[in-house]
Design an enzyme around this catalytic site. Sequence first.
Site, short mmCIF file in Angstrom:
data_model
loop_
_atom_site.label_atom_id
_atom_site.label_comp_id
_atom_site.label_asym_id
_atom_site.label_seq_id
_atom_site.Cartn_x
_atom_site.Cartn_y
_atom_site.Cartn_z
N ARG A 86 0.67 -1.26 -0.28
CA ARG A 86 -0.15 0.11 0.29
C ARG A 86 1.22 0.79 0.07
NH1 ARG A 86 -5.15 2.74 2.34
NH2 ARG A 86 -5.28 4.22 2.25
N ARG A 95 -5.71 2.07 -4.44
CA ARG A 95 -5.02 1.29 -3.31
C ARG A 95 -4.53 -0.30 -3.73
NH1 ARG A 95 -7.72 3.78 0.31
NH2 ARG A 95 -7.59 6.35 -0.47
N ASP A 98 -7.34 -1.60 1.08
CA ASP A 98 -7.05 -0.99 1.87
C ASP A 98 -7.64 -1.58 3.26
OD1 ASP A 98 -7.64 0.96 3.43
OD2 ASP A 98 -9.78 2.54 2.50
N ASP A 100 -9.96 -0.98 6.83
CA ASP A 100 -10.72 0.13 7.94
C ASP A 100 -11.94 -0.45 9.30
OD1 ASP A 100 -10.08 2.33 7.03
OD2 ASP A 100 -11.84 2.21 5.38
N1 ROI Z 1 -14.88 3.12 -3.69
C1 ROI Z 1 -15.05 2.17 -3.45
N2 ROI Z 1 -16.13 2.01 -4.35
N3 ROI Z 1 -15.09 0.63 -2.63
C2 ROI Z 1 -13.95 1.62 -1.93
O1 ROI Z 1 -13.26 0.89 -0.63
C3 ROI Z 1 -13.33 2.40 -1.67
N4 ROI Z 1 -12.22 3.28 -0.37
C4 ROI Z 1 -11.78 4.42 -1.18
C5 ROI Z 1 -12.65 5.61 -1.64
C6 ROI Z 1 -11.36 5.99 -2.22
C7 ROI Z 1 -12.61 6.50 -1.07
N5 ROI Z 1 -13.24 4.97 -2.75
C8 ROI Z 1 -14.31 3.80 -2.86
O2 ROI Z 1 -10.95 4.65 0.09
#
Ligand code: ROI
Length: 166
Positions: A86, A95, A98, A100
């Site tokens: 990442r 990315r 991610d 979270d």
């Molecule tokens: N958009 C989608 N569809 N899925 C994500 O996991 C995702 N993650 C993000 C941002 C860039 C806001 N947009 C995303 O962090």
Amino acid sequence: MPELHLAYVALGANLDDPVRQIETARTELAKLDATRLLGFSSLYASKPHGYSDQPDYVNAVAELETGLTPRALLDHLLDIERRHGRERTFRNSPRTLDLDILLYDDLRLDECGLHIPHPRMHERAFVLLPLAEIAPDAVLPGRGNAAGALAGVARDSVRLLAPHSS
Ligand code: ROI
């Protein structure tokens, strides 16, 4: 025995074979210290949110039982992200992976780099659809449950990619 907590983690990837990124991360989550992977959603394909000039995403949600504190869990998630290469270039950039923390019991926490519940989860179908699939009754503190929150968002930008496999 440490006290155990129920946490939900969102996974997202849109670079370098996103399905493989998510599947590998699933295995890594299952191996975290003091943690059991209780559930894992189907994989969903979703249109990029926030910054549209990037590939579609693959998204999923994991349900964890963990003895880790929120901060320790976050540190482990950041380690996994780093192992997936990442890079943090600009806000909302594409990315490889991610991770979270969405929810941690019924905790509300606002600390540097650590905001629980995730402050934008209630408006994101790519989070609410997989979350409501595995935990429709999970409570977003102050906002009702996942199924109710999902009813309040447009979900046409998200589609089922690979049904749940255990
Ligand atoms: N958009 C989608 N569809 N899925 C994500 O996991 C995702 N993650 C993000 C941002 C860039 C806001 N947009 C995303 O962090």
